[in-house]
Every structure is written in structure tokens, then in C-alpha cells.
Scaffold this motif. Structure first.
Motif, PDB file in Angstrom:
ATOM      1  N   ARG A  70      21.894 -22.701 -16.184  1.00  0.00           N
ATOM      2  CA  ARG A  70      22.510 -21.436 -16.170  1.00  0.00           C
ATOM      3  C   ARG A  70      21.465 -20.506 -17.115  1.00  0.00           C
ATOM      4  N   ARG A  71      20.194 -20.910 -17.328  1.00  0.00           N
ATOM      5  CA  ARG A  71      19.124 -20.190 -17.765  1.00  0.00           C
ATOM      6  C   ARG A  71      18.587 -18.967 -17.173  1.00  0.00           C
ATOM      7  N   ILE A  72      19.432 -17.973 -16.467  1.00  0.00           N
ATOM      8  CA  ILE A  72      18.942 -17.143 -15.813  1.00  0.00           C
ATOM      9  C   ILE A  72      17.837 -16.328 -16.153  1.00  0.00           C
ATOM     10  N   ALA A  73      17.663 -16.090 -17.395  1.00  0.00           N
ATOM     11  CA  ALA A  73      16.460 -15.275 -17.959  1.00  0.00           C
ATOM     12  C   ALA A  73      15.205 -15.669 -17.385  1.00  0.00           C
ATOM     13  N   LEU A  74      15.230 -17.138 -16.967  1.00  0.00           N
ATOM     14  CA  LEU A  74      13.947 -17.706 -16.374  1.00  0.00           C
ATOM     15  C   LEU A  74      13.744 -17.067 -15.071  1.00  0.00           C
ATOM     16  N   SER A  75      14.477 -16.231 -14.529  1.00  0.00           N
ATOM     17  CA  SER A  75      14.076 -15.868 -13.161  1.00  0.00           C
ATOM     18  C   SER A  75      12.979 -14.766 -13.446  1.00  0.00           C
ATOM     19  N   ALA A  76      12.631 -14.072 -14.524  1.00  0.00           N
ATOM     20  CA  ALA A  76      11.613 -13.210 -14.773  1.00  0.00           C
ATOM     21  C   ALA A  76      10.481 -13.917 -14.689  1.00  0.00           C
ATOM     22  N   LEU A  77      10.223 -15.039 -15.485  1.00  0.00           N
ATOM     23  CA  LEU A  77       8.989 -15.815 -15.578  1.00  0.00           C
ATOM     24  C   LEU A  77       8.706 -16.246 -14.239  1.00  0.00           C
ATOM     25  N   LEU A  78       9.853 -16.963 -13.371  1.00  0.00           N
ATOM     26  CA  LEU A  78       9.380 -17.647 -12.277  1.00  0.00           C
ATOM     27  C   LEU A  78       8.768 -16.742 -11.363  1.00  0.00           C
ATOM     28  N   ALA A  79       9.701 -15.434 -11.362  1.00  0.00           N
ATOM     29  CA  ALA A  79       9.377 -14.270 -10.186  1.00  0.00           C
ATOM     30  C   ALA A  79       7.854 -14.049 -10.609  1.00  0.00           C
ATOM     31  N   ARG A  80       7.442 -13.851 -11.662  1.00  0.00           N
ATOM     32  CA  ARG A  80       6.124 -13.297 -11.913  1.00  0.00           C
ATOM     33  C   ARG A  80       5.106 -14.507 -11.357  1.00  0.00           C
ATOM     34  N   LEU A  81       5.271 -15.449 -11.645  1.00  0.00           N
ATOM     35  CA  LEU A  81       4.452 -16.444 -11.044  1.00  0.00           C
ATOM     36  C   LEU A  81       4.580 -16.676  -9.368  1.00  0.00           C
ATOM     37  N   ILE A  82       5.424 -16.200  -9.008  1.00  0.00           N
ATOM     38  CA  ILE A  82       5.587 -16.224  -7.498  1.00  0.00           C
ATOM     39  C   ILE A  82       4.587 -14.858  -7.116  1.00  0.00           C
ATOM     40  N   ALA A  83       5.177 -13.735  -7.736  1.00  0.00           N
ATOM     41  CA  ALA A  83       4.636 -12.617  -7.103  1.00  0.00           C
ATOM     42  C   ALA A  83       2.940 -12.680  -7.134  1.00  0.00           C
ATOM     43  N   ALA A  84       2.321 -13.453  -8.231  1.00  0.00           N
ATOM     44  CA  ALA A  84       0.860 -13.674  -8.118  1.00  0.00           C
ATOM     45  C   ALA A  84       0.238 -14.195  -7.006  1.00  0.00           C
ATOM     46  N   ARG A  85       1.285 -14.874  -6.281  1.00  0.00           N
ATOM     47  CA  ARG A  85       0.760 -15.730  -5.025  1.00  0.00           C
ATOM     48  C   ARG A  85       1.068 -14.936  -3.673  1.00  0.00           C
ATOM     49  N   LEU A  86       1.740 -13.703  -3.976  1.00  0.00           N
ATOM     50  CA  LEU A  86       2.235 -13.197  -2.579  1.00  0.00           C
ATOM     51  C   LEU A  86       1.050 -12.129  -2.358  1.00  0.00           C
ATOM     52  N   PRO A  87       0.576 -12.448  -0.977  1.00  0.00           N
ATOM     53  CA  PRO A  87      -0.444 -11.330  -0.417  1.00  0.00           C
ATOM     54  C   PRO A  87       0.192 -10.039   0.112  1.00  0.00           C
ATOM     55  N   ALA A  88      -0.395  -9.048   0.033  1.00  0.00           N
ATOM     56  CA  ALA A  88       0.433  -7.706   0.843  1.00  0.00           C
ATOM     57  C   ALA A  88       0.631  -8.018   2.149  1.00  0.00           C
ATOM     58  N   ALA A  89       1.775  -7.243   2.565  1.00  0.00           N
ATOM     59  CA  ALA A  89       2.141  -7.720   3.998  1.00  0.00           C
ATOM     60  C   ALA A  89       1.071  -7.117   4.928  1.00  0.00           C
ATOM     61  N   ALA A  90       0.769  -7.885   5.997  1.00  0.00           N
ATOM     62  CA  ALA A  90      -0.014  -7.494   7.162  1.00  0.00           C
ATOM     63  C   ALA A  90       0.115  -5.920   7.418  1.00  0.00           C
ATOM     64  N   SER A  91       1.093  -5.378   7.726  1.00  0.00           N
ATOM     65  CA  SER A  91       1.553  -4.253   8.169  1.00  0.00           C
ATOM     66  C   SER A  91       1.178  -3.265   6.865  1.00  0.00           C
ATOM     67  N   GLY A  92       1.103  -3.456   6.013  1.00  0.00           N
ATOM     68  CA  GLY A  92       0.988  -2.434   4.847  1.00  0.00           C
ATOM     69  C   GLY A  92       2.278  -2.108   4.415  1.00  0.00           C
ATOM     70  N   ALA A  93       3.399  -2.240   4.881  1.00  0.00           N
ATOM     71  CA  ALA A  93       4.649  -1.814   4.570  1.00  0.00           C
ATOM     72  C   ALA A  93       5.148  -2.974   3.716  1.00  0.00           C
ATOM     73  N   GLN A  94       6.493  -2.256   2.731  1.00  0.00           N
ATOM     74  CA  GLN A  94       6.968  -3.465   1.873  1.00  0.00           C
ATOM     75  C   GLN A  94       7.795  -4.074   2.675  1.00  0.00           C
ATOM     76  N   PRO A  95       7.816  -5.639   2.267  1.00  0.00           N
ATOM     77  CA  PRO A  95       8.590  -6.434   3.182  1.00  0.00           C
ATOM     78  C   PRO A  95      10.045  -6.305   2.545  1.00  0.00           C
ATOM     79  N   LEU A  96      10.760  -7.141   3.418  1.00  0.00           N
ATOM     80  CA  LEU A  96      12.361  -7.438   2.845  1.00  0.00           C
ATOM     81  C   LEU A  96      12.112  -8.741   2.262  1.00  0.00           C
TER      82      LEU A  96
END
Length: 238
Positions: free
Chosen positions: A88-114
Motif C-alpha cells: 500500500r505504498r501508493i506514493a511509489l506510483s509517481a516513481l514507477l510512472a516516471r520510469l514508464i513514461a521514459a519508455r513511451l514513444p509518441a503516438a503514431a497519429s500525433g494525438a494524445q492516446p487514451l
């Protein structure tokens, strides 16, 4: 937003005084909140460019699905996930998300994905108190990586724990369990959709979610997770 950021910076010394920054893995003192110490960073298996991206192939989807993971699943990433999800250490969500975000490419369409999280059954959500995938999706949205749709999918059937089950057994357990939220179906059609989860294990849960999203008319599909078991991707390519 500028006022909120200013207040957050002003409160930081007080927060650090009451809750001194500590490494969430080993407890060592840190200079700032929300990170790991140097020794624990060295234990996280963060791949090089493209090293944790792969193409999953499920014939019924009619497309290969990119799987983007921040780390390979090892002892250190497992401890972070367990502390986040079961500790239940939900504050870790910010750290984990930052690491995920670093791997995500921009959507092929150029629009924000869901950003659609893997859903929990209502009883498990009640017992745990939160959906860890939904927290990650929300944090990714804050980082500008898409638009969170936390209730796009519904897990209508309670499934047993999938830990220790093989891929075929997981697929049998998940048959018919995950469907589109009928109130959100219109928001999914024609959109690029990123399925968000904490760990990509066998791909069975992801496949059940992706099949529902494809049937709802998603334009493109991909998966984003904090960790991925190295040999987990079905029909692995790329």
C-alpha cells in the motif's frame, strides 16, 4: 497551476522534516523524495534503447502490439511492485510512472492516446482499496503521456490469483472476465489506446483487455508496464 507548484515547493522543507527522504528499497537517506539510492538504482534492470520494447503477436487481434516496459522483472523491481501493490505504498506510483513514461514513444497519429488501466474486480478493489494500474495511468496523464480513462474496462468476473499459472491456464481463467465499460465505448472507438499495468507477466491479462479494446474500435493498441518478465511476450518480435 503556478500557485500550486509554488505552494508545493514552499511545503517541501516541512514535508522533508516530518518525512525525511528515504530510499523505498533499503531505507537509506536521500537528498530528495521520490527516488532510489545509488546502490538500489544499480539493482534496477533498466534496459538500453529499445531493449525492453517488443512486439506481441496474438492472431485474433490482427495486429502486432508494442509492449513498452520500464524495467525487466528482477528482485529489485519485484520488491518495488510488491511494496506498491500489497504494501500500500501508493506514493511509489509517481516513481514507477516516471520510469514508464521514459519508455513511451509518441503516438503514431500525433494525438494524445487514451491510457486505460487493467481493471480489478470490484471485490479485489474493495479489499485493496485502489487499483495500482489506475494510479499509474493517472500519473502518466500528469506527465503529459496521454488521457487517463480509468474505467474504460470492467472485470466482470472474479478470477483466481494468476500467480504460478501457465499461460494457457491464465487464459482459461480470464475467458469472458474483462469487457468494455458500455458507458465508455464511444470514447475508445477511433483512438490510440495504451493499456497500463504494473507487470507484464504471461500476456494473458493484457490479451483479454486488448481484445475488448480492439472490439470497441480502438485505432491502435500498445501496452505500457513498469516491469516485464523477459520471456513473457507472445510471438515475440522486434
Amino acid at each position: 497551476m503556478a500557485v500550486v507548484a509554488h505552494l508545493s515547493r514552499g511545503m517541501k522543507p516541512l514535508v522533508d522534516l516530518v518525512y525525511p527522504p528515504r530510499c523505498p528499497l533499503c531505507g537509506s537517506a536521500l537528498a530528495d523524495q521520490g527516488g532510489l539510492c545509488a546502490d538500489c538504482w544499480s539493482e534496477i534492470d533498466i534496459p538500453g534503447e529499445g531493449g525492453c520494447d517488443a512486439l506481441a503477436s496474438w492472431p485474433d487481434l490482427g495486429q502486432s502490439v508494442p509492449v513498452h516496459a520500464a524495467t525487466f522483472y528482477n528482485d529489485a523491481s519485484r520488491r518495488l511492485v510488491l511494496d506498491f501493490k500489497h504494501g500500500r505504498r501508493i506514493a511509489l506510483s509517481a516513481l514507477l510512472a516516471r520510469l514508464i513514461a521514459a519508455r513511451l514513444p509518441a503516438a503514431a497519429s500525433g494525438a494524445q492516446p487514451l491510457l486505460v488501466p487493467v481493471p480489478l474486480h470490484r471485490w479485489r478493489l474493495w479489499h485493496r482499496g485502489f487499483n495500482q494500474a489506475a494510479l499509474l495511468a493517472g500519473e502518466l496523464a500528469k506527465l503529459g503521456r496521454g488521457e487517463a480513462l480509468v474505467d474504460g474496462l470492467i472485470r466482470r468476473k472474479r478470477t483466481p490469483s494468476l500467480g504460478g499459472l501457465g499461460r494457457a491456464a491464465r487464459e482459461r481463467a480470464l475467458a469472458g472476465a474483462i469487457v468494455i465499460n458500455p458507458r465508455k465505448a464511444g470514447l475508445i472507438a477511433g483512438r490510440d489506446v495504451v493499456l497500463v499495468d504494473d507487470v507484464f507477466t504471461s500476456g494473458a491479462t493484457s490479451h483479454a483487455c486488448l481484445a475488448a479494446l480492439a472490439a470497441a474500435g480502438a485505432r491502435s493498441l500498445s501496452v505500457a508496464s513498469f516491469a516485464r518478465v523477459d520471456d513473457a511476450v507472445p510471438g515475440r518480435g522486434g
